[in-house]
Design a protein around this motif. Structure first.
Motif, PDB file in Angstrom:
ATOM      1  N   MET A 134       0.843  -1.181   0.000  1.00  0.00           N
ATOM      2  CA  MET A 134       0.000   0.000   0.000  1.00  0.00           C
ATOM      3  C   MET A 134       0.887   1.243   0.000  1.00  0.00           C
ATOM      4  O   MET A 134       1.751   1.407   0.861  1.00  0.00           O
ATOM      5  CB  MET A 134      -0.891  -0.027   1.232  1.00  0.00           C
ATOM      6  CG  MET A 134      -1.776   1.125   1.361  1.00  0.00           C
ATOM      7  SD  MET A 134      -2.743   0.848   2.858  1.00  0.00           S
ATOM      8  CE  MET A 134      -3.929   2.068   2.716  1.00  0.00           C
ATOM      9  N   ALA A 135       0.698   2.099  -0.946  1.00  0.00           N
ATOM     10  CA  ALA A 135       1.499   3.315  -1.082  1.00  0.00           C
ATOM     11  C   ALA A 135       1.016   4.398  -0.119  1.00  0.00           C
ATOM     12  O   ALA A 135      -0.169   4.502   0.180  1.00  0.00           O
ATOM     13  CB  ALA A 135       1.416   3.827  -2.510  1.00  0.00           C
ATOM     14  N   ILE A 136       1.964   5.209   0.358  1.00  0.00           N
ATOM     15  CA  ILE A 136       1.634   6.351   1.208  1.00  0.00           C
ATOM     16  C   ILE A 136       1.197   7.489   0.297  1.00  0.00           C
ATOM     17  O   ILE A 136       1.862   7.806  -0.687  1.00  0.00           O
ATOM     18  CB  ILE A 136       2.853   6.775   2.039  1.00  0.00           C
ATOM     19  CG1 ILE A 136       3.272   5.645   2.965  1.00  0.00           C
ATOM     20  CG2 ILE A 136       2.569   8.042   2.815  1.00  0.00           C
ATOM     21  CD1 ILE A 136       4.572   5.904   3.683  1.00  0.00           C
ATOM     22  N   SER A 137       0.053   8.097   0.621  1.00  0.00           N
ATOM     23  CA  SER A 137      -0.462   9.170  -0.204  1.00  0.00           C
ATOM     24  C   SER A 137      -0.913  10.322   0.680  1.00  0.00           C
ATOM     25  O   SER A 137      -1.670  10.104   1.616  1.00  0.00           O
ATOM     26  CB  SER A 137      -1.638   8.669  -1.042  1.00  0.00           C
ATOM     27  OG  SER A 137      -2.121   9.695  -1.866  1.00  0.00           O
ATOM     28  N   PRO A 138      -0.443  11.526   0.444  1.00  0.00           N
ATOM     29  CA  PRO A 138       0.525  11.936  -0.566  1.00  0.00           C
ATOM     30  C   PRO A 138       1.935  11.493  -0.167  1.00  0.00           C
ATOM     31  O   PRO A 138       2.234  11.327   1.012  1.00  0.00           O
ATOM     32  CB  PRO A 138       0.412  13.458  -0.583  1.00  0.00           C
ATOM     33  CG  PRO A 138      -0.003  13.818   0.795  1.00  0.00           C
ATOM     34  CD  PRO A 138      -0.886  12.674   1.252  1.00  0.00           C
ATOM     35  N   ALA A 139       2.786  11.326  -1.144  1.00  0.00           N
ATOM     36  CA  ALA A 139       4.167  10.911  -0.900  1.00  0.00           C
ATOM     37  C   ALA A 139       4.897  11.984  -0.098  1.00  0.00           C
ATOM     38  O   ALA A 139       4.800  13.164  -0.438  1.00  0.00           O
ATOM     39  CB  ALA A 139       4.880  10.657  -2.215  1.00  0.00           C
ATOM     40  N   PRO A 140       5.600  11.614   0.975  1.00  0.00           N
ATOM     41  CA  PRO A 140       6.287  12.619   1.793  1.00  0.00           C
ATOM     42  C   PRO A 140       7.516  13.213   1.113  1.00  0.00           C
ATOM     43  O   PRO A 140       7.967  14.291   1.482  1.00  0.00           O
ATOM     44  CB  PRO A 140       6.674  11.861   3.058  1.00  0.00           C
ATOM     45  CG  PRO A 140       6.710  10.428   2.659  1.00  0.00           C
ATOM     46  CD  PRO A 140       5.721  10.276   1.536  1.00  0.00           C
ATOM     47  N   TYR A 141       8.062  12.503   0.136  1.00  0.00           N
ATOM     48  CA  TYR A 141       9.250  12.983  -0.578  1.00  0.00           C
ATOM     49  C   TYR A 141       9.053  12.786  -2.073  1.00  0.00           C
ATOM     50  O   TYR A 141       8.436  11.828  -2.510  1.00  0.00           O
ATOM     51  CB  TYR A 141      10.507  12.243  -0.116  1.00  0.00           C
ATOM     52  CG  TYR A 141      10.720  12.383   1.369  1.00  0.00           C
ATOM     53  CD1 TYR A 141      11.159  13.583   1.912  1.00  0.00           C
ATOM     54  CD2 TYR A 141      10.446  11.336   2.237  1.00  0.00           C
ATOM     55  CE1 TYR A 141      11.320  13.742   3.273  1.00  0.00           C
ATOM     56  CE2 TYR A 141      10.605  11.480   3.599  1.00  0.00           C
ATOM     57  CZ  TYR A 141      11.045  12.684   4.112  1.00  0.00           C
ATOM     58  OH  TYR A 141      11.195  12.843   5.465  1.00  0.00           O
ATOM     59  N   VAL A 142       9.600  13.708  -2.849  1.00  0.00           N
ATOM     60  CA  VAL A 142       9.447  13.636  -4.299  1.00  0.00           C
ATOM     61  C   VAL A 142      10.692  13.083  -4.982  1.00  0.00           C
ATOM     62  O   VAL A 142      10.643  12.732  -6.165  1.00  0.00           O
ATOM     63  CB  VAL A 142       9.077  15.010  -4.900  1.00  0.00           C
ATOM     64  CG1 VAL A 142       7.709  15.449  -4.388  1.00  0.00           C
ATOM     65  CG2 VAL A 142      10.133  16.064  -4.581  1.00  0.00           C
ATOM     66  N   MET A 143      11.812  13.010  -4.223  1.00  0.00           N
ATOM     67  CA  MET A 143      13.034  12.470  -4.793  1.00  0.00           C
ATOM     68  C   MET A 143      13.874  11.863  -3.673  1.00  0.00           C
ATOM     69  O   MET A 143      13.920  12.397  -2.559  1.00  0.00           O
ATOM     70  CB  MET A 143      13.838  13.562  -5.497  1.00  0.00           C
ATOM     71  CG  MET A 143      15.033  13.024  -6.244  1.00  0.00           C
ATOM     72  SD  MET A 143      15.860  14.258  -7.294  1.00  0.00           S
ATOM     73  CE  MET A 143      16.262  15.539  -6.152  1.00  0.00           C
ATOM     74  N   VAL A 144      14.523  10.746  -3.983  1.00  0.00           N
ATOM     75  CA  VAL A 144      15.419  10.072  -3.049  1.00  0.00           C
ATOM     76  C   VAL A 144      16.722   9.762  -3.782  1.00  0.00           C
ATOM     77  O   VAL A 144      16.701   9.205  -4.881  1.00  0.00           O
ATOM     78  CB  VAL A 144      14.812   8.747  -2.529  1.00  0.00           C
ATOM     79  CG1 VAL A 144      15.787   8.024  -1.632  1.00  0.00           C
ATOM     80  CG2 VAL A 144      13.497   8.997  -1.821  1.00  0.00           C
ATOM     81  N   ASN A 145      17.840  10.157  -3.187  1.00  0.00           N
ATOM     82  CA  ASN A 145      19.162   9.825  -3.731  1.00  0.00           C
ATOM     83  C   ASN A 145      19.928   9.045  -2.682  1.00  0.00           C
ATOM     84  O   ASN A 145      20.036   9.490  -1.530  1.00  0.00           O
ATOM     85  CB  ASN A 145      19.959  11.087  -4.087  1.00  0.00           C
ATOM     86  CG  ASN A 145      19.454  11.747  -5.334  1.00  0.00           C
ATOM     87  OD1 ASN A 145      19.108  11.086  -6.302  1.00  0.00           O
ATOM     88  ND2 ASN A 145      19.392  13.069  -5.307  1.00  0.00           N
ATOM     89  N   VAL A 146      20.466   7.902  -3.064  1.00  0.00           N
ATOM     90  CA  VAL A 146      21.296   7.109  -2.163  1.00  0.00           C
ATOM     91  C   VAL A 146      22.676   7.746  -2.107  1.00  0.00           C
ATOM     92  O   VAL A 146      23.335   7.917  -3.134  1.00  0.00           O
ATOM     93  CB  VAL A 146      21.383   5.644  -2.635  1.00  0.00           C
ATOM     94  CG1 VAL A 146      22.322   4.854  -1.737  1.00  0.00           C
ATOM     95  CG2 VAL A 146      20.009   5.013  -2.670  1.00  0.00           C
ATOM     96  N   GLU A 147      23.102   8.127  -0.906  1.00  0.00           N
ATOM     97  CA  GLU A 147      24.400   8.765  -0.716  1.00  0.00           C
ATOM     98  C   GLU A 147      25.477   7.742  -0.363  1.00  0.00           C
ATOM     99  O   GLU A 147      26.593   7.826  -0.842  1.00  0.00           O
ATOM    100  CB  GLU A 147      24.321   9.826   0.389  1.00  0.00           C
ATOM    101  CG  GLU A 147      23.339  10.947   0.106  1.00  0.00           C
ATOM    102  CD  GLU A 147      23.721  11.796  -1.087  1.00  0.00           C
ATOM    103  OE1 GLU A 147      24.922  11.994  -1.339  1.00  0.00           O
ATOM    104  OE2 GLU A 147      22.803  12.269  -1.781  1.00  0.00           O
TER     105      GLU A 147
END
Length: 92
Positions: free
Chosen positions: A1-14
């Protein structure tokens, strides 16, 4: 089940750190503990850095996240011991 609205619009692995060296073609059921540091971008353009402790499990020759752990899992070969305080200095 997806979280809506999405808390983040972009994720980058550091950065990714693991307890073992992962294999390119793991066997089904192999597990790996990973500490993942990521940068996240919120819908309001706020950048946040976060760290997640994950358990990865191999399936169909690939690694999949099987759990988001509460804290890093420490492993010791020495067993559990209670540290004994030792005095230092001369008390002056």
């Amino acid at each position: 089940m997806a979280i809506s609205p999405a808390p983040y619009v972009m994720v980058n692995v550091e950065e990714l750190r693991s307890d073992l060296t992962p294999t390119e073609s793991p066997s089904d059921g192999d597990t790996l503990k990973v500490l993942a540091t990521v940068s996240l971008l919120s819908p309001l353009d706020q950048q946040v850095t976060s760290t997640y402790t994950l358990t990865l499990t191999a399936r169909a020759s690939r690694w999949e996240v099987s759990a988001i752990d509460l804290a890093p899992q420490a492993v010791s070969d020495k067993g559990s011991t209670t540290p004994t305080p030792t005095p230092s200095g001369n008390g002056n």
